[in-house]
Scaffold this motif. Structure first.
Motif, PDB file in Angstrom:
ATOM      1  N   LEU A   5      79.064  72.213 -13.553  1.00  0.00           N
ATOM      2  CA  LEU A   5      79.940  71.289 -12.849  1.00  0.00           C
ATOM      3  C   LEU A   5      81.185  72.038 -12.386  1.00  0.00           C
ATOM      4  O   LEU A   5      81.671  72.943 -13.071  1.00  0.00           O
ATOM      5  CB  LEU A   5      80.355  70.140 -13.788  1.00  0.00           C
ATOM      6  N   ILE A   6      81.690  71.648 -11.214  1.00  0.00           N
ATOM      7  CA  ILE A   6      82.971  72.160 -10.721  1.00  0.00           C
ATOM      8  C   ILE A   6      83.915  70.972 -10.572  1.00  0.00           C
ATOM      9  O   ILE A   6      83.535  69.925 -10.035  1.00  0.00           O
ATOM     10  CB  ILE A   6      82.807  72.878  -9.365  1.00  0.00           C
ATOM     11  N   VAL A   7      85.141  71.154 -11.049  1.00  0.00           N
ATOM     12  CA  VAL A   7      86.196  70.155 -10.872  1.00  0.00           C
ATOM     13  C   VAL A   7      87.354  70.823 -10.150  1.00  0.00           C
ATOM     14  O   VAL A   7      87.799  71.902 -10.553  1.00  0.00           O
ATOM     15  CB  VAL A   7      86.685  69.592 -12.221  1.00  0.00           C
ATOM     16  N   SER A   8      87.835  70.208  -9.090  1.00  0.00           N
ATOM     17  CA  SER A   8      89.075  70.658  -8.452  1.00  0.00           C
ATOM     18  C   SER A   8      90.104  69.558  -8.620  1.00  0.00           C
ATOM     19  O   SER A   8      89.775  68.372  -8.506  1.00  0.00           O
ATOM     20  CB  SER A   8      88.853  70.953  -6.969  1.00  0.00           C
ATOM     21  N   THR A   9      91.335  69.923  -8.925  1.00  0.00           N
ATOM     22  CA  THR A   9      92.367  68.920  -9.140  1.00  0.00           C
ATOM     23  C   THR A   9      93.579  69.222  -8.267  1.00  0.00           C
ATOM     24  O   THR A   9      94.066  70.348  -8.223  1.00  0.00           O
ATOM     25  CB  THR A   9      92.748  68.822 -10.635  1.00  0.00           C
ATOM     26  N   GLY A  10      94.026  68.244  -7.546  1.00  0.00           N
ATOM     27  CA  GLY A  10      95.153  68.417  -6.648  1.00  0.00           C
ATOM     28  C   GLY A  10      96.053  67.191  -6.678  1.00  0.00           C
ATOM     29  O   GLY A  10      95.638  66.123  -7.119  1.00  0.00           O
ATOM     30  N   PRO A  11      97.282  67.349  -6.230  1.00  0.00           N
ATOM     31  CA  PRO A  11      97.814  68.512  -5.530  1.00  0.00           C
ATOM     32  C   PRO A  11      98.092  69.696  -6.458  1.00  0.00           C
ATOM     33  O   PRO A  11      98.187  69.482  -7.654  1.00  0.00           O
ATOM     34  CB  PRO A  11      99.112  67.963  -4.926  1.00  0.00           C
ATOM     35  N   PRO A  12      98.225  70.897  -5.825  1.00  0.00           N
ATOM     36  CA  PRO A  12      98.067  71.184  -4.401  1.00  0.00           C
ATOM     37  C   PRO A  12      96.610  71.028  -3.984  1.00  0.00           C
ATOM     38  O   PRO A  12      95.694  71.430  -4.706  1.00  0.00           O
ATOM     39  CB  PRO A  12      98.549  72.623  -4.263  1.00  0.00           C
ATOM     40  N   HIS A  13      96.413  70.484  -2.790  1.00  0.00           N
ATOM     41  CA  HIS A  13      95.063  70.166  -2.324  1.00  0.00           C
ATOM     42  C   HIS A  13      94.303  71.394  -1.836  1.00  0.00           C
ATOM     43  O   HIS A  13      93.105  71.288  -1.534  1.00  0.00           O
ATOM     44  CB  HIS A  13      95.138  69.075  -1.264  1.00  0.00           C
ATOM     45  N   ALA A  66      87.028  74.508  -3.791  1.00  0.00           N
ATOM     46  CA  ALA A  66      85.794  73.891  -4.306  1.00  0.00           C
ATOM     47  C   ALA A  66      84.851  73.488  -3.180  1.00  0.00           C
ATOM     48  O   ALA A  66      83.626  73.573  -3.321  1.00  0.00           O
ATOM     49  CB  ALA A  66      86.157  72.675  -5.157  1.00  0.00           C
ATOM     50  N   LEU A  67      85.413  73.060  -2.054  1.00  0.00           N
ATOM     51  CA  LEU A  67      84.593  72.661  -0.910  1.00  0.00           C
ATOM     52  C   LEU A  67      83.696  73.803  -0.439  1.00  0.00           C
ATOM     53  O   LEU A  67      82.489  73.614  -0.214  1.00  0.00           O
ATOM     54  CB  LEU A  67      85.511  72.206   0.232  1.00  0.00           C
ATOM     55  N   GLU A  68      84.249  74.998  -0.329  1.00  0.00           N
ATOM     56  CA  GLU A  68      83.456  76.147   0.114  1.00  0.00           C
ATOM     57  C   GLU A  68      82.454  76.580  -0.958  1.00  0.00           C
ATOM     58  O   GLU A  68      81.344  77.007  -0.634  1.00  0.00           O
ATOM     59  CB  GLU A  68      84.379  77.309   0.480  1.00  0.00           C
ATOM     60  N   LEU A  69      82.834  76.462  -2.223  1.00  0.00           N
ATOM     61  CA  LEU A  69      81.895  76.795  -3.299  1.00  0.00           C
ATOM     62  C   LEU A  69      80.720  75.821  -3.308  1.00  0.00           C
ATOM     63  O   LEU A  69      79.581  76.205  -3.582  1.00  0.00           O
ATOM     64  CB  LEU A  69      82.608  76.771  -4.651  1.00  0.00           C
ATOM     65  N   LYS A  70      80.999  74.562  -2.995  1.00  0.00           N
ATOM     66  CA  LYS A  70      79.940  73.560  -2.938  1.00  0.00           C
ATOM     67  C   LYS A  70      78.912  73.925  -1.871  1.00  0.00           C
ATOM     68  O   LYS A  70      77.701  73.777  -2.065  1.00  0.00           O
ATOM     69  CB  LYS A  70      80.560  72.187  -2.634  1.00  0.00           C
ATOM     70  N   LYS A  71      79.381  74.418  -0.729  1.00  0.00           N
ATOM     71  CA  LYS A  71      78.475  74.801   0.351  1.00  0.00           C
ATOM     72  C   LYS A  71      77.585  75.975  -0.044  1.00  0.00           C
ATOM     73  O   LYS A  71      76.433  76.067   0.382  1.00  0.00           O
ATOM     74  CB  LYS A  71      79.290  75.157   1.593  1.00  0.00           C
ATOM     75  N   LYS A  72      78.113  76.857  -0.898  1.00  0.00           N
ATOM     76  CA  LYS A  72      77.358  78.053  -1.280  1.00  0.00           C
ATOM     77  C   LYS A  72      76.412  77.813  -2.443  1.00  0.00           C
ATOM     78  O   LYS A  72      75.312  78.363  -2.488  1.00  0.00           O
ATOM     79  CB  LYS A  72      78.333  79.180  -1.662  1.00  0.00           C
TER      80      LYS A  72
END
Length: 429
Positions: A140-148, A154-160
């Motif tokens: 699982l990957i979690v990104s927490t923002g801000p900062p956004h 995480a968005l780019e890691l999701k694509k890969k």
């Protein structure tokens, strides 16, 4: 154990509210079968430092750091701040109405540093984490923002990798209180909104901290935004036995910015102090942490200079000890369009201390509902001077009788341990 990669800008020794959510959440994840892997900057430009928080990190937590470059020294030169001087919370609100250099710094921040000044860490982080995840897969990957910017990593890691991804919004993006003060061009506003929408679309789940924030983030048809509240860590309150102050103390802990300055409170306190000599003698206003000059000015303009006690930011547990002795705990909400969805992290710790909370903000808000549900204090509107006077007179009367206390209930549902369980239930569902 399953593994979760948590991408966060705020991590000890950085202090303040931004650290607490995932420092505390990660503390309870190993007990639920999940190993936290924290990815965070090696050299962040933190507004607050709290070395004591390092003791809170669970021993099974893996911490991965890489260097970050941030443009804050340029901003310091532009706004004539000293080298290394900390930017206060709420800096944008202050600078947006400052001199031309401050306004220029806000324009640059909003239009060229999209989504935020940590944008220069996005590409290096994608390169580093791509290699890391090839060698060390996670569940699982979690990104927490801000900062956004954390969400864009995480968005780019999701694509890969197509690893399940949860985007955690501790605060809104385009609905945040200072967004309309960023002096945005139509072009920049469109980029912010498009990036936000892409994150909301591509994340497998989106979580946030309050029902109103969840409604604001529901921008993708058919996609639900879950609420995982902030909370309090029961272990922070073990052995925290402090007798209430002998003075009628009203205490605020943490960043106190211009947008939170409760004019109705200072005006009412000033009037009560002028009417009642005993009230004037007993009143103590304690502000612990970064406080905007406008707050101090308002207090002094209402004749309360001698009642004010200012303290620098304290280590977390020392701050709680100070709060535990206070007669009243002050919770001002930002006077902003999204005020109904603001649930400050400190509110839950105030609730755990079981001292009366005086909250100032919309009475039809998420925080007012929680205070009513738990019987933890009073919520007064931004301009409700008669309501403020009634509550303060009642609190002072009970203080003089030695009866100022609250019989709060249902507070334990907001413990960090229970919230970690709620988060993992969401993940496993």
């Amino acid at each position: 154990m399953k593994k979760v990669l948590i991408i966060t800008y705020y991590w000890p020794p950085s202090g303040g509210g931004g650290v607490m959510r995932w420092l505390k959440m990660s503390k309870y994840l190993p007990g639920l079968g999940w190993k936290p892997i924290i990815y965070t900057p090696e050299n962040p430009d933190a507004s607050v430092v709290d070395e004591s928080l390092a003791k809170e990190i669970h021993p099974e937590t893996e911490i991965v750091k890489t260097p970050i470059w941030e443009p804050y020294e340029i901003f310091r030169k532009l706004t004539r701040k000293k080298k290394g001087e900390k930017f206060k919370a709420g800096y944008i609100s202050e600078a947006s109405s400052g001199d031309w250099k401050s306004k220029l710094s806000v324009f640059i921040r909003g239009n060229f540093l999209i989504p935020d000044p940590r944008k220069f860490w996005i590409k290096p982080s994608i390169r580093f984490l791509s290699k890391y995840l090839e060698e060390n897969p996670v569940d699982l990957i979690v990104s927490t923002g801000p900062p956004h910017s954390m969400h864009l990593i995480a968005l780019e890691l999701k694509k890969k990798f197509d690893t399940p991804w949860i985007a955690d919004f501790r605060d809104p993006w385009t609905d945040i209180d200072f967004y309309n003060k960023l002096r945005l061009t139509k072009w920049a506003d469109k980029i912010h909104r498009n990036l936000e929408l892409e994150v909301l679309e591509k994340a497998d789940h989106v979580v946030t901290v309050s029902p109103n924030c969840a409604n604001d983030l529901t921008k993708v048809p058919g996609k639900r935004v879950e609420v995982i509240n902030n909370g309090f860590d029961p272990e922070d309150f073990e052995g925290l036995a402090t007798s209430p102050d002998e003075q009628f103390s009203i205490t605020h802990f943490g960043a106190f910015n211009r947008d939170r300055n409760p004019a109705v409170l200072w005006k009412t306190l000033g009037a009560l102090a002028a009417e009642n000599h005993d009230f004037k003698e007993k009143l103590r206003i304690r502000l612990i942490g970064q406080t905007d000059d406008s707050v101090i000015q308002s207090i002094e303009e209402n004749g309360l200079k001698d009642n004010l006690i200012q303290m620098d930011h304290l280590p977390h547990k020392k701050g709680l000890a100070e709060l535990a002795g206070s007669q009243v705990l002050l919770l001002p909400i930002n006077d902003a369009p999204n005020a109904r969805g603001i649930l400050p992290g400190k509110m839950y710790e105030y609730m755990a201390l079981r001292r009366p909370i005086l909250a100032i903000g919309p009475t039809d808000s998420d925080f007012a509902q929680i205070l009513a549900e738990t019987n933890a204090g009073a919520a007064i509107g931004f301009n409700d001077s008669s309501g403020m006077k009634a509550v303060l007179n009642n609190y002072f009367m009970l203080f003089r009788e030695g009866k100022l206390q609250v019989q709060s209930a249902s507070v334990d549902k907001y413990s960090r341990k229970n919230l970690a369980q709620k988060f993992i239930s969401l993940v496993e569902k």
